[in-house]
Structures are given as C-alpha cells and as structure tokens.
Design an enzyme around this catalytic site. Structure first.
Site, PDB file in Angstrom:
ATOM      1  N   CYS A  19      13.738   5.874  68.496  1.00 38.45           N
ATOM      2  CA  CYS A  19      13.234   6.754  67.458  1.00 38.45           C
ATOM      3  C   CYS A  19      12.434   5.905  66.496  1.00 38.45           C
ATOM      4  CB  CYS A  19      14.355   7.496  66.749  1.00 38.45           C
ATOM      5  SG  CYS A  19      15.149   6.507  65.515  1.00 38.45           S
ATOM      6  N   ARG A  55      14.491  18.159  57.805  1.00 37.00           N
ATOM      7  CA  ARG A  55      15.669  17.814  58.610  1.00 37.00           C
ATOM      8  C   ARG A  55      16.856  17.477  57.718  1.00 37.00           C
ATOM      9  NH1 ARG A  55      14.841  13.166  62.561  1.00 37.00           N
ATOM     10  NH2 ARG A  55      17.028  13.716  62.780  1.00 37.00           N
ATOM     11  N   ASP A  98      20.236   4.409  54.244  1.00 34.01           N
ATOM     12  CA  ASP A  98      19.580   5.701  54.022  1.00 34.01           C
ATOM     13  C   ASP A  98      19.079   5.882  52.585  1.00 34.01           C
ATOM     14  OD1 ASP A  98      19.926   6.370  56.639  1.00 34.01           O
ATOM     15  OD2 ASP A  98      21.529   7.821  56.321  1.00 34.01           O
ATOM     16  N   LYS A 124      24.649  16.305  55.461  1.00 31.08           N
ATOM     17  CA  LYS A 124      24.075  16.502  56.802  1.00 31.08           C
ATOM     18  C   LYS A 124      24.832  15.668  57.830  1.00 31.08           C
ATOM     19  CE  LYS A 124      20.317  14.046  58.082  1.00 31.08           C
ATOM     20  NZ  LYS A 124      20.481  13.329  59.363  1.00 31.08           N
ATOM     21  N   ASN A 125      25.011  14.392  57.551  1.00 31.43           N
ATOM     22  CA  ASN A 125      25.596  13.508  58.560  1.00 31.43           C
ATOM     23  C   ASN A 125      27.064  13.818  58.819  1.00 31.43           C
ATOM     24  OD1 ASN A 125      23.160  12.311  58.903  1.00 31.43           O
ATOM     25  ND2 ASN A 125      23.644  10.419  57.800  1.00 31.43           N
ATOM     26  N   ARG A 162      17.774   1.863  68.418  1.00 35.39           N
ATOM     27  CA  ARG A 162      18.991   2.655  68.305  1.00 35.39           C
ATOM     28  C   ARG A 162      19.664   3.000  69.633  1.00 35.39           C
ATOM     29  NH1 ARG A 162      18.078   7.130  63.695  1.00 35.39           N
ATOM     30  NH2 ARG A 162      20.232   6.740  63.208  1.00 35.39           N
TER      31      ARG A 162
HETATM   32  C1  UD1 Z   1      24.183   7.148  61.173  1.00 33.27           C
HETATM   33  C2  UD1 Z   1      23.471   8.142  60.286  1.00 33.27           C
HETATM   34  C3  UD1 Z   1      22.158   7.547  59.770  1.00 33.27           C
HETATM   35  C4  UD1 Z   1      22.421   6.204  59.089  1.00 33.27           C
HETATM   36  C5  UD1 Z   1      23.218   5.284  60.009  1.00 33.27           C
HETATM   37  C6  UD1 Z   1      23.631   3.982  59.321  1.00 33.27           C
HETATM   38  C7  UD1 Z   1      24.136  10.247  61.272  1.00 33.27           C
HETATM   39  C8  UD1 Z   1      23.755  11.478  62.012  1.00 33.27           C
HETATM   40  N1  UD1 Z   1      23.188   9.350  61.064  1.00 33.27           N
HETATM   41  O1  UD1 Z   1      23.340   6.908  62.289  1.00 33.27           O
HETATM   42  O2  UD1 Z   1      21.587   8.464  58.838  1.00 33.27           O
HETATM   43  O3  UD1 Z   1      21.176   5.592  58.805  1.00 33.27           O
HETATM   44  O4  UD1 Z   1      24.430   5.938  60.436  1.00 33.27           O
HETATM   45  O5  UD1 Z   1      24.343   4.261  58.167  1.00 33.27           O
HETATM   46  O6  UD1 Z   1      25.264  10.104  60.840  1.00 33.27           O
HETATM   47  N2  UD1 Z   1      23.833   0.555  67.379  1.00 33.27           N
HETATM   48  C9  UD1 Z   1      23.894  -0.084  68.597  1.00 33.27           C
HETATM   49  N3  UD1 Z   1      24.544   0.553  69.623  1.00 33.27           N
HETATM   50  C10 UD1 Z   1      25.104   1.787  69.468  1.00 33.27           C
HETATM   51  C11 UD1 Z   1      25.049   2.417  68.213  1.00 33.27           C
HETATM   52  C12 UD1 Z   1      24.399   1.776  67.185  1.00 33.27           C
HETATM   53  O7  UD1 Z   1      23.378  -1.184  68.773  1.00 33.27           O
HETATM   54  O8  UD1 Z   1      25.682   2.308  70.429  1.00 33.27           O
HETATM   55  C13 UD1 Z   1      23.144  -0.103  66.255  1.00 33.27           C
HETATM   56  C14 UD1 Z   1      21.984   0.713  65.710  1.00 33.27           C
HETATM   57  O9  UD1 Z   1      20.799   0.469  66.438  1.00 33.27           O
HETATM   58  C15 UD1 Z   1      21.912   0.209  64.299  1.00 33.27           C
HETATM   59  C16 UD1 Z   1      23.364  -0.042  63.946  1.00 33.27           C
HETATM   60  O10 UD1 Z   1      24.052  -0.156  65.177  1.00 33.27           O
HETATM   61  O11 UD1 Z   1      21.189  -0.990  64.243  1.00 33.27           O
HETATM   62  C17 UD1 Z   1      24.036   1.025  63.108  1.00 33.27           C
HETATM   63  O12 UD1 Z   1      23.785   2.287  63.675  1.00 33.27           O
HETATM   64  P1  UD1 Z   1      24.823   3.499  63.567  1.00 33.27           P
HETATM   65  O13 UD1 Z   1      25.785   3.211  62.463  1.00 33.27           O
HETATM   66  O14 UD1 Z   1      25.344   3.795  64.910  1.00 33.27           O
HETATM   67  O15 UD1 Z   1      23.870   4.667  63.114  1.00 33.27           O
HETATM   68  P2  UD1 Z   1      23.918   6.184  63.573  1.00 33.27           P
HETATM   69  O16 UD1 Z   1      25.313   6.609  63.790  1.00 33.27           O
HETATM   70  O17 UD1 Z   1      22.925   6.413  64.642  1.00 33.27           O
END
Ligand code: UD1
Length: 422
Positions: free
Chosen positions: A118, A400, A308, A22-23, A123
C-alpha cells in the site's frame, strides 16, 4: 472527485465530538465471525472503511445492520455461506486480513486474499500467518490467497511476535479465544484498540488476561456468545483535532476520549507550547499567544508517539520556531505529505526515515494532493493557518478515516468546505 477547500481564517473556538475509533471498529467487526449469537457495536464511526468491512462480512454471509445512521452495528454470523475473502474487497482495505483468524478458529478453514502493498510501505502479513501457524494452522499461499486449514481446530500455544504488530496481535488473539488450551502471546501490541478488542471478546465469553501489557494469556473456550460493546474513542481523531487550535490558534475542546489514550502525543504538544487539559467531557487544547516551539518526535508502538499522528504533527512543525526532527520507525514510506507541505512553503528535508522541518513564519495556500489517510488531514490542518486558499484533492482517502471533517472544523470557526464532484 470531491475537493476540500480551506482558507486560513484565524483562531478557532468551539468543541468537536470525537467518534468511535476506526481501527478498533475494524477489528471488533470480524469478531462477529467467532459466534453465531448477535454482536452489537455502539459508538461506531461512520466511515467508508467501515462500509468496506460490512461488505466483506456480508460477502461471507454474515448479516450486518447499520442502525441509528450507522452509529450502531448489529451483526450476526449464524449462516455463513463462504469462507473466502475476495481480492476485490481485500485490495481496498488491508484490515480485511482480520477475518482470517476468526474464520479459521470457528470453521477450521478460510481463504483470504493477500492484501499486497500500500502507499505507506510494503506492509507484509507474515506475522499474522506465523502466529496462526503457531496455533496449529496449516497455511498454503497460492494464487494470491492464503489457504488456511485447521481441521481438528486450533490449539493453544506460546508464541512470541518477533516485531510488535497491531493487526497480527488482533488476528491471533481472536483465533486463540476458540483454540483448545492456553495460548501465551508475547511481545504483543498494547494499543488501546487491542484493549478494546479484548474487552469485547471477554463480554462474548472469552477468557483473556494481560491486554495492555506485552503478554496476553488466552484460555480457549468451546464457544463464544453475543454481546453489546461500545467502540473506544478514536485517539487519532482526538489527536488530530487537538492540533487544529495548536496550528490555527484558539481553543478547542474535543468531547470524547481522554488524555491517557494519547499521553505521548499530548506531552509533545505541551513541550511545543500548547496547553492541554483533561476536562470532564474529553480533552481541550489551547494556544493563544506566542509561537509554537520545534520539538523532535520518534514514532513508536503504543505507548509511544503514534505513527498515525506523525503527518499531522509535521504540519504543526512547519511553522514552529526552530528545526524539528521527525523520525518514522514504523512504516518505511510515510512522508508523502512532505512534498505537498513543501508546495505550501514548508521547509522539509527528508532522508530515509527522518524528516528535518525548519519552521517558516507562515505557510501559503496551494493546490495539494492527499496521498493517504493521515497525510490528507495534515494538509487540511496546514491549510487552517496558511495564507489564502488550500485545495486538497483526492479526499476519498480522508473519508476512509474522518467523519465529516469539514462540519467539525467549521463549527469551530474554520473556513472549510467540500466541493462535490459533479
Ligand atoms: C495498524 C493500524 C494503522 C497504524 C498501525 C501502526 C488498523 C486497521 N490500522 O495497522 O492505522 O498505522 O497499526 O500503529 O488498525 N508488519 C510486518 N509483518 C506483519 C505485520 C506488520 O512486517 O505481518 C510490519 C508493518 O509493515 C509495519 C509494522 O510491522 O512496519 C507495524 O505494522 P502493524 O502494527 O501490523 O500495522 P497494522 O496493523 O497494519
């Protein structure tokens, strides 16, 4: 709303096909916005999140055809009619922010609704925005939208992410493919989904090196072309189903995927007493005798233990011998499954980002509520070994991210069925 009813039914035996990730698919789909030539993805998973991304791309004027029952996606973005990702779609799925980098890189402007918080934490998307700014974009946050502009095109630059982020790495990587000059992206995420994206972009003509390490170098090109790319196997689905025989006993071969996608997780399963074998078709887990041992887990970016799979691992620890400490370092509110597992008789104490789980002999079935995607499947796993019936409510979260979970588990002898809402 549909419910899933699971009744503990003893050891499992059989095989489970693992779908495309999915991701990975959610970041490969927006890559279509980088080119006017068709992009075809094979091995796509059939999930509601993929339909949401399809709707988002279509709302921009892209064509997305789902063929072979949704397993093949053929996309084309030659005549985009809009560069605005609307709140109504973005609020449903955070990964919608991944259209920002490609739109900006190809058209020099884009408006994308901010995803907001969320269930599993705040996030933010600040890292996505800072990375795009480093490539020369001008960003303005107004009315809940990011208004992004780069009239003369993006420019290659060096950018070090202050924190490892999967989504931000993907967004900036896609944008850098069409930037003028070279981008050096440091402290990037190393997840297999990033490697898969880089491979697909390379097939489309991008010049990328270093994916899978903490530095990616992108030499921008003037245009990208079409490609056909198979989506990598879903390592989270793989890990989830390897836990099924660990919890219920028995032996399950997951067909598709490989151990290197989930090495840190597989090591922990082995430490807990589960036999893990790489087969020529995938990965097999067996747990025939003895009690699972408590193990400690700390979630980390890849190649560490994936956040995850934390909820599902907790389900296993609920009946392990001893006390295990699960530490969640990626998201601040990711123990919502703990009170639900407690309703099934688990002994769990949560304090901040740490959960202490003291194993009990057996869980008892109960009505429980799914609070997010991975939490919902952890409740199903727990139900496989519980005494009596576990009724999981709000299973739309599950849909999802997991294709026909009830069919895959019942093929291995589990008693599980979906009760459809009237
Ligand atoms: C992706 C995955 C999700 C997984 C996560 C971590 C997808 C669609 N989803 O989510 O299933 O749980 O990686 O492996 O691929 N953060 C910030 N600022 C940002 C972006 C992130 O502070 O701009 C923080 C987030 O709040 C979190 C951490 O960084 O604490 C890691 O998040 P991130 O790796 O970005 O997760 P996603 O890409 O949203």
């Amino acid at each position: 709303m549909d419910q899933i009813v699971v009744t503990g039914n003893g050891p499992l035996k059989g095989e489970i096909p693992i779908a495309g990730a999915k991701n990975a698919c959610l970041t490969l789909m927006p890559a279509t916005l980088l080119t006017d030539a068709p992009l075809t993805l094979t091995n796509a998973p059939r999930l509601s999140d993929i339909k949401t991304m399809k709707a988002l791309l279509e709302s921009l004027g892209a064509e997305v055809q789902a063929l072979q029952d949704g397993k093949v996606l053929v996309m084309a973005s030659h005549d985009l009619t809009s560069r605005r990702a609307d709140y109504d779609i973005v609020r449903k799925m955070r990964a919608s922010i991944l259209v920002l980098g490609p739109l900006l890189a190809r058209y020099g402007d884009a408006e994308v609704s901010l995803p907001g918080g969320c269930a599993i934490g705040a996030r933010p998307v600040d890292l996505h925005l800072r990375g795009l700014e480093a490539l020369g974009a001008t960003l303005d946050l107004r009315d809940g939208y990011v208004h992004a502009k780069a009239p003369g095109g993006l420019k290659g630059a060096e950018f070090e992410f202050p924190l490892v982020s999967v989504g931000a790495t993907e967004n900036v990587l896609m944008a850098a493919t069409l930037a003028k000059g070279t981008s050096v992206l440091k402290n990037v995420a190393r997840e297999p989904e990033i490697v898969d994206l880089a491979r697909c972009l390379r097939r489309m003509g991008a010049d990328i090196e270093g994916e899978g390490t903490d530095t990616i170098v992108v030499h921008g090109v003037a245009a990208l072309g079409g490609a056909t790319h198979p989506v990598v196997a879903d390592r989270i689905e793989l890990g989830t189903y390897l836990l099924a025989p660990a919890i219920a006993g028995g032996e399950v071969e997951c067909v598709g995927g490989s151990r290197d996608l989930i090495a840190a997780f597989a090591d922990k399963l082995e430490e807990a007493g589960v036999e893990i074998t790489q087969t020529n078709r995938g990965v097999k887990a067996a747990h025939k005798t003895g009690r699972i041992k408590a193990v400690d887990v700390t979630t980390q970016p890849f190649p560490g233990f994936p956040t995850d799979l934390q909820a599902q691992m907790m389900a296993l620890m609920c009946t392990a011998e001893g006390t295990s400490v699960l530490e969640e370092t990626i998201f601040e509110n990711r123990f919502m499954h703990a009170p639900e597992l407690t309703r099934m008789g688990a002994r769990i104490e949560v304090s901040g980002g740490t959960a202490r789980v003291t194993g009990v002999d057996r869980l008892k079935g109960a009505p429980v509520m799914a609070t997010d995607l991975r939490a919902s499947v952890s409740l199903i796993l727990a139900g496989l070994a519980a005494e009596g019936e576990t009724v999981v409510n709000r299973v739309y979260h599950l849909d999802r991210g997991y294709e026909s979970v009830e069919d895959k588990l019942s093929a291995c002898g589990a008693r599980i069925e979906r009760m459809r809402a009237a």
